[in-house]
Design a protein around this motif. Structure first.
Motif, mmCIF file in Angstrom:
data_model
loop_
_atom_site.group_PDB
_atom_site.id
_atom_site.type_symbol
_atom_site.label_atom_id
_atom_site.label_comp_id
_atom_site.label_asym_id
_atom_site.label_seq_id
_atom_site.Cartn_x
_atom_site.Cartn_y
_atom_site.Cartn_z
ATOM 1 N N SER A 85 0.823 -1.212 0.000
ATOM 2 C CA SER A 85 0.000 0.000 0.000
ATOM 3 C C SER A 85 0.857 1.261 0.000
ATOM 4 O O SER A 85 0.523 2.251 -0.662
ATOM 5 C CB SER A 85 -0.925 0.007 1.221
ATOM 6 N N ILE A 86 1.965 1.243 0.735
ATOM 7 C CA ILE A 86 2.865 2.401 0.755
ATOM 8 C C ILE A 86 3.476 2.628 -0.628
ATOM 9 O O ILE A 86 3.637 3.779 -1.064
ATOM 10 C CB ILE A 86 3.967 2.206 1.819
ATOM 11 N N ILE A 87 3.793 1.553 -1.324
ATOM 12 C CA ILE A 87 4.313 1.689 -2.687
ATOM 13 C C ILE A 87 3.285 2.386 -3.573
ATOM 14 O O ILE A 87 3.610 3.283 -4.357
ATOM 15 C CB ILE A 87 4.690 0.314 -3.270
ATOM 16 N N ARG A 88 2.025 2.009 -3.433
ATOM 17 C CA ARG A 88 0.957 2.658 -4.207
ATOM 18 C C ARG A 88 0.839 4.133 -3.835
ATOM 19 O O ARG A 88 0.667 4.994 -4.707
ATOM 20 C CB ARG A 88 -0.385 1.962 -3.956
ATOM 21 N N ASN A 89 0.924 4.427 -2.553
ATOM 22 C CA ASN A 89 0.852 5.826 -2.102
ATOM 23 C C ASN A 89 1.999 6.639 -2.691
ATOM 24 O O ASN A 89 1.811 7.787 -3.119
ATOM 25 C CB ASN A 89 0.883 5.887 -0.585
ATOM 26 N N CYS A 90 3.186 6.063 -2.678
ATOM 27 C CA CYS A 90 4.353 6.779 -3.212
ATOM 28 C C CYS A 90 4.202 7.056 -4.703
ATOM 29 O O CYS A 90 4.517 8.153 -5.177
ATOM 30 C CB CYS A 90 5.628 5.956 -2.950
ATOM 31 N N SER A 116 0.548 -3.826 -4.550
ATOM 32 C CA SER A 116 0.926 -2.521 -5.108
ATOM 33 C C SER A 116 0.179 -2.214 -6.397
ATOM 34 O O SER A 116 0.156 -1.059 -6.850
ATOM 35 C CB SER A 116 2.435 -2.462 -5.359
ATOM 36 N N ALA A 117 -0.423 -3.228 -7.000
ATOM 37 C CA ALA A 117 -1.297 -3.054 -8.174
ATOM 38 C C ALA A 117 -0.625 -2.289 -9.317
ATOM 39 O O ALA A 117 -1.190 -1.359 -9.880
ATOM 40 C CB ALA A 117 -2.594 -2.360 -7.762
ATOM 41 N N SER A 205 0.348 2.644 6.604
ATOM 42 C CA SER A 205 0.069 2.922 5.193
ATOM 43 C C SER A 205 -0.905 4.086 5.046
ATOM 44 O O SER A 205 -0.779 4.916 4.138
ATOM 45 C CB SER A 205 -0.474 1.672 4.491
ATOM 46 N N SER A 206 -1.889 4.169 5.950
ATOM 47 C CA SER A 206 -2.826 5.299 5.935
ATOM 48 C C SER A 206 -2.107 6.601 6.272
ATOM 49 O O SER A 206 -2.332 7.637 5.635
ATOM 50 C CB SER A 206 -3.958 5.064 6.938
ATOM 51 N N ALA A 207 -1.235 6.547 7.275
ATOM 52 C CA ALA A 207 -0.467 7.728 7.663
ATOM 53 C C ALA A 207 0.428 8.198 6.525
ATOM 54 O O ALA A 207 0.560 9.411 6.279
ATOM 55 C CB ALA A 207 0.360 7.420 8.908
ATOM 56 N N SER A 208 1.020 7.250 5.822
ATOM 57 C CA SER A 208 1.907 7.629 4.713
ATOM 58 C C SER A 208 1.125 8.336 3.611
ATOM 59 O O SER A 208 1.614 9.291 3.001
ATOM 60 C CB SER A 208 2.632 6.401 4.147
ATOM 61 N N ALA A 209 -0.102 7.888 3.343
ATOM 62 C CA ALA A 209 -0.922 8.530 2.311
ATOM 63 C C ALA A 209 -1.224 9.978 2.678
ATOM 64 O O ALA A 209 -1.129 10.878 1.836
ATOM 65 C CB ALA A 209 -2.227 7.752 2.117
#
Length: 226
Positions: A85-90, A116-117, A205-209
């Motif tokens: 999820s963090i990869i997707r956010n980045c 990461s989709a 992951s939510s915090a990173s977004a």
């Protein structure tokens, strides 16, 4: 880059009790491949791929990183779901790369890639032996380093009040322990998301977004003003 060695299209799936493909409809290949639950849905395509190749941190730090580069640093993130999820956010907020450690951290695997989709193709992943050394090398190149924290004191900035400087790297800590003390000491600033008293913290992951979105907004404003 993943190297596709061979692709079988329109595969006929004939699962027995051990979830083994017996036969291909397109060609008379006998496939002796066992599938676990992760691969139950293949959408008619099967591919053999090479292992993921991590980017060279030292090389990119010396030759590619510039005044606009944004990086994320993960301090012992261990959950594959969070990592994916963090990869997707980045990828969503134009982060150039993610730095992880070789030890006591989740690495790139098929589950991370799936979660990461597709974002794994848009973000470089660096794996280093010593995170503090990597941080210091970034600081020597002019990077500002921001650490995320749950603490509330005079040295911590709330996210809605901090002004990010670029180039920068944002550190996200372990799901349970947060950022380690030695890494925390090497941060230029500490940042906290202001949330309701009903909850103690957010998932990493939510915090990173939230943080990367705020950082992206400031970065885009700087670009527009130039």
């Amino acid at each position: 880059k993943e190297e596709f060695l061979e692709i079988f299209k329109s595969i006929y799936f004939d699962f027995n009790k051990t979830n083994t493909i017996k036969k291909s409809k397109a060609k008379n290949f006998l496939l002796n491949i066992n599938f676990d639950n992760e691969f139950a849905s293949t959408q008619g395509v099967l591919a053999q791929v090479s292992e993921y190749n991590y980017a060279n941190f030292d090389k990119d730090c010396d030759e590619i990183f510039d005044k606009d580069t944004t990086l994320a640093i993960l301090d012992k993130i261990t959950d594959v779901g969070n990592f994916g999820s963090i990869i997707r956010n980045c990828a969503s907020f134009d982060v150039y790369g993610i730095i992880i450690t070789k030890d006591r951290s989740v690495s790139i695997n098929r589950r991370v890639s799936k979660i990461s989709a597709g974002a794994l193709e848009a973000v470089k992943i660096y794996r280093v032996t010593n995170l503090v050394q990597a941080i210091n090398k970034l600081k020597n190149r002019g990077f500002w380093v921001y650490g995320t924290t749950l603490e509330i004191n005079k040295t911590v900035f709330l996210l809605d009040s901090i002004v990010f400087n670029f180039p920068c790297a944002v550190i996200f800590g372990n799901e349970y322990k947060g950022i380690s003390e030695i890494v925390l000491k090497n941060c230029d600033f500490l940042v906290k998301i202001n949330i309701s008293d009903n909850m103690q913290s957010l998932n990493v992951s939510s915090a990173s977004a939230i943080i990367l979105h705020a950082l992206s907004l400031q970065k885009n404003k700087i670009k527009v003003s130039k």
